[in-house]
Scaffold this motif. Structure first.
Motif, PDB file in Angstrom:
ATOM      1  N   GLY A 153       0.832  -1.199   0.000  1.00  0.00           N
ATOM      2  CA  GLY A 153       0.000   0.000   0.000  1.00  0.00           C
ATOM      3  C   GLY A 153       0.866   1.248   0.000  1.00  0.00           C
ATOM      4  N   VAL A 154       0.610   2.134  -0.935  1.00  0.00           N
ATOM      5  CA  VAL A 154       1.389   3.365  -1.037  1.00  0.00           C
ATOM      6  C   VAL A 154       0.547   4.406  -1.769  1.00  0.00           C
ATOM      7  CG1 VAL A 154       2.477   2.686  -3.225  1.00  0.00           C
ATOM      8  CG2 VAL A 154       3.624   4.346  -1.743  1.00  0.00           C
ATOM      9  N   LEU A 155       0.752   5.649  -1.438  1.00  0.00           N
ATOM     10  CA  LEU A 155       0.044   6.726  -2.126  1.00  0.00           C
ATOM     11  C   LEU A 155       0.647   6.871  -3.513  1.00  0.00           C
ATOM     12  CD1 LEU A 155      -2.240   8.701  -1.538  1.00  0.00           C
ATOM     13  CD2 LEU A 155      -0.534  10.350  -0.776  1.00  0.00           C
ATOM     14  N   ASN A 179      -2.941   1.519  -4.281  1.00  0.00           N
ATOM     15  CA  ASN A 179      -3.129   2.895  -3.822  1.00  0.00           C
ATOM     16  C   ASN A 179      -3.853   2.944  -2.479  1.00  0.00           C
ATOM     17  OD1 ASN A 179      -2.951   5.810  -4.355  1.00  0.00           O
ATOM     18  ND2 ASN A 179      -5.178   5.719  -4.372  1.00  0.00           N
ATOM     19  N   VAL A 180      -3.323   3.745  -1.553  1.00  0.00           N
ATOM     20  CA  VAL A 180      -3.992   4.016  -0.274  1.00  0.00           C
ATOM     21  C   VAL A 180      -4.046   5.531  -0.097  1.00  0.00           C
ATOM     22  CG1 VAL A 180      -3.407   1.845   0.858  1.00  0.00           C
ATOM     23  CG2 VAL A 180      -1.775   3.723   0.937  1.00  0.00           C
ATOM     24  N   ASN A 181      -5.184   6.029   0.344  1.00  0.00           N
ATOM     25  CA  ASN A 181      -5.385   7.477   0.422  1.00  0.00           C
ATOM     26  C   ASN A 181      -5.011   8.082   1.767  1.00  0.00           C
ATOM     27  OD1 ASN A 181      -6.412   7.896  -2.236  1.00  0.00           O
ATOM     28  ND2 ASN A 181      -8.331   6.945  -1.590  1.00  0.00           N
ATOM     29  N   ASN A 182      -5.198   7.309   2.851  1.00  0.00           N
ATOM     30  CA  ASN A 182      -4.937   7.847   4.184  1.00  0.00           C
ATOM     31  C   ASN A 182      -4.777   6.697   5.174  1.00  0.00           C
ATOM     32  OD1 ASN A 182      -7.662   7.005   4.773  1.00  0.00           O
ATOM     33  ND2 ASN A 182      -8.370   8.933   3.853  1.00  0.00           N
ATOM     34  N   ASP A 183      -4.600   7.047   6.452  1.00  0.00           N
ATOM     35  CA  ASP A 183      -4.375   6.032   7.484  1.00  0.00           C
ATOM     36  C   ASP A 183      -5.564   5.079   7.616  1.00  0.00           C
ATOM     37  OD1 ASP A 183      -2.001   7.314   7.894  1.00  0.00           O
ATOM     38  OD2 ASP A 183      -2.610   8.338   9.733  1.00  0.00           O
ATOM     39  N   ASN A 184      -6.775   5.625   7.532  1.00  0.00           N
ATOM     40  CA  ASN A 184      -7.969   4.777   7.645  1.00  0.00           C
ATOM     41  C   ASN A 184      -8.039   3.769   6.505  1.00  0.00           C
ATOM     42  OD1 ASN A 184      -8.855   6.083   9.973  1.00  0.00           O
ATOM     43  ND2 ASN A 184     -10.040   7.599   8.825  1.00  0.00           N
ATOM     44  N   VAL A 186      -5.477   2.538   4.912  1.00  0.00           N
ATOM     45  CA  VAL A 186      -4.448   1.522   5.181  1.00  0.00           C
ATOM     46  C   VAL A 186      -4.984   0.474   6.149  1.00  0.00           C
ATOM     47  CG1 VAL A 186      -2.223   1.102   6.303  1.00  0.00           C
ATOM     48  CG2 VAL A 186      -2.465   3.002   4.701  1.00  0.00           C
ATOM     49  N   GLU A 187      -5.588   0.923   7.243  1.00  0.00           N
ATOM     50  CA  GLU A 187      -6.117  -0.004   8.252  1.00  0.00           C
ATOM     51  C   GLU A 187      -7.186  -0.914   7.650  1.00  0.00           C
ATOM     52  OE1 GLU A 187      -7.477   2.171  11.627  1.00  0.00           O
ATOM     53  OE2 GLU A 187      -5.509   3.051  12.058  1.00  0.00           O
ATOM     54  N   LYS A 188      -8.033  -0.335   6.827  1.00  0.00           N
ATOM     55  CA  LYS A 188      -9.110  -1.112   6.202  1.00  0.00           C
ATOM     56  C   LYS A 188      -8.549  -2.175   5.264  1.00  0.00           C
ATOM     57  CE  LYS A 188     -13.196  -0.566   3.257  1.00  0.00           C
ATOM     58  NZ  LYS A 188     -14.038   0.407   2.497  1.00  0.00           N
ATOM     59  N   LYS A 189      -7.581  -1.790   4.440  1.00  0.00           N
ATOM     60  CA  LYS A 189      -7.007  -2.735   3.473  1.00  0.00           C
ATOM     61  C   LYS A 189      -6.176  -3.813   4.171  1.00  0.00           C
ATOM     62  CE  LYS A 189      -6.947  -0.149  -0.890  1.00  0.00           C
ATOM     63  NZ  LYS A 189      -7.904   0.916  -0.620  1.00  0.00           N
ATOM     64  N   LEU A 190      -5.522  -3.462   5.277  1.00  0.00           N
ATOM     65  CA  LEU A 190      -4.791  -4.475   6.048  1.00  0.00           C
ATOM     66  C   LEU A 190      -5.761  -5.479   6.665  1.00  0.00           C
ATOM     67  CD1 LEU A 190      -2.014  -2.462   7.951  1.00  0.00           C
ATOM     68  CD2 LEU A 190      -1.640  -4.292   6.284  1.00  0.00           C
ATOM     69  N   ALA A 191      -6.844  -4.966   7.244  1.00  0.00           N
ATOM     70  CA  ALA A 191      -7.834  -5.839   7.889  1.00  0.00           C
ATOM     71  C   ALA A 191      -8.490  -6.778   6.886  1.00  0.00           C
ATOM     72  CB  ALA A 191      -8.895  -4.992   8.586  1.00  0.00           C
ATOM     73  N   ASN A 192      -8.672  -6.295   5.658  1.00  0.00           N
ATOM     74  CA  ASN A 192      -9.305  -7.112   4.609  1.00  0.00           C
ATOM     75  C   ASN A 192      -8.287  -7.923   3.813  1.00  0.00           C
ATOM     76  OD1 ASN A 192     -11.817  -6.056   5.315  1.00  0.00           O
ATOM     77  ND2 ASN A 192     -11.689  -4.392   3.816  1.00  0.00           N
ATOM     78  N   ASP A 196      -0.229  -6.508   1.841  1.00  0.00           N
ATOM     79  CA  ASP A 196       0.645  -7.256   2.750  1.00  0.00           C
ATOM     80  C   ASP A 196       1.561  -6.331   3.540  1.00  0.00           C
ATOM     81  OD1 ASP A 196      -0.126  -9.936   1.672  1.00  0.00           O
ATOM     82  OD2 ASP A 196       0.806  -9.122  -0.144  1.00  0.00           O
ATOM     83  N   ALA A 197       1.781  -5.146   3.015  1.00  0.00           N
ATOM     84  CA  ALA A 197       2.663  -4.169   3.657  1.00  0.00           C
ATOM     85  C   ALA A 197       2.249  -2.785   3.180  1.00  0.00           C
ATOM     86  CB  ALA A 197       4.122  -4.447   3.303  1.00  0.00           C
ATOM     87  N   PHE A 198       2.804  -1.761   3.808  1.00  0.00           N
ATOM     88  CA  PHE A 198       2.500  -0.400   3.363  1.00  0.00           C
ATOM     89  C   PHE A 198       3.659   0.524   3.693  1.00  0.00           C
ATOM     90  CE2 PHE A 198       1.079  -0.583   7.723  1.00  0.00           C
ATOM     91  CZ  PHE A 198       1.376   0.664   8.259  1.00  0.00           C
ATOM     92  N   VAL A 199       3.746   1.593   2.932  1.00  0.00           N
ATOM     93  CA  VAL A 199       4.792   2.596   3.146  1.00  0.00           C
ATOM     94  C   VAL A 199       4.207   3.711   3.993  1.00  0.00           C
ATOM     95  CG1 VAL A 199       6.328   4.279   2.069  1.00  0.00           C
ATOM     96  CG2 VAL A 199       5.921   2.067   0.962  1.00  0.00           C
TER      97      VAL A 199
END
Length: 202
Positions: A153-155, A179-184, A186-192, A196-199
């Motif tokens: 996950g990265v902007l 693509n991840v837009n914000n902290d929320n 990131v948390e949502k995509k990790l939970a689902n 596998d990782a994020f910057v």
């Protein structure tokens, strides 16, 4: 009699001069006061990503390093700030369209410098860190090859993604950028388990 008239004339001229000076000073003071009022009333629209640097907490209080920096700036400029919520996809458009006047937490690039002004001094220094989902047991720390094929996950289209790509090329790694837009997000995509990782930057 002539002396008396001369004294009266001199006194009359002096009174006129004093009145003239008083009127000039009054006008100047009023103009200065008006300018100060205009300066104090100037509202600057700030684009806010509502992230770590500038956000509203659960009690409705705005916080963050970026917010504190803007408040410090207001002490010198006497600006009032109106925060306009936006995300990475539309903040630049709003800046170009004149919907916002300023935004922070933007890395400098020659391409961006052609469209917007940057301050002479940076607001800070960012470090980009790659975080992994520890529940994924095949992710390790000793060999970067474990990242091959992982979803990160990265902007997108930002400095963090550019640096991630450079790091991958340096270590012979290929990952899927999500693509991840914000902290929320990131948390949502990790939970689902969508990533596998994020910057993250700090």
């Amino acid at each position: 009699m002539d002396k008396s008239r001369k004294k009266s004339a001199v006194l009359f001229v002096c009174i006129l001069l004093v009145l003239g000076m008083w009127m000039m000073l009054s006008v100047y003071s009023q103009a200065a006061g008006t300018n100060n009022d205009e300066k104090q009333a100037q509202t600057i629209r700030v684009g806010s990503f509502e992230d770590t640097f500038n956000y509203v907490d659960k009690n409705g209080v705005r916080r963050g390093y970026g917010y504190e920096l803007m408040q410090a700036l207001a002490g010198y400029t006497e600006w009032k700030f109106e925060y306009v919520k936006c995300d990475w996809s539309d903040c630049f458009d709003k800046l170009e369209n004149g919907e916002i006047d300023i935004m922070g937490d933007i890395s400098y690039s020659d391409e961006r410098a052609q469209k917007m002004l940057f301050s002479d001094e940076p607001m800070g220094e960012e470090k980009y860190i790659l975080y992994a989902d520890l529940s994924n047991m095949d992710i390790g720390m000793s060999d970067f090859k474990f990242m091959d094929g992982k979803r990160v996950g990265v902007l997108m289209d930002t400095e963090p993604e550019i640096m991630l790509t450079e790091w991958e090329n340096k270590n012979g790694i290929h990952t899927e950028h999500v693509n991840v837009n914000n902290d929320n997000d990131v948390e949502k995509k990790l939970a689902n388990h969508e990533i596998d990782a994020f910057v993250f930057y700090s």
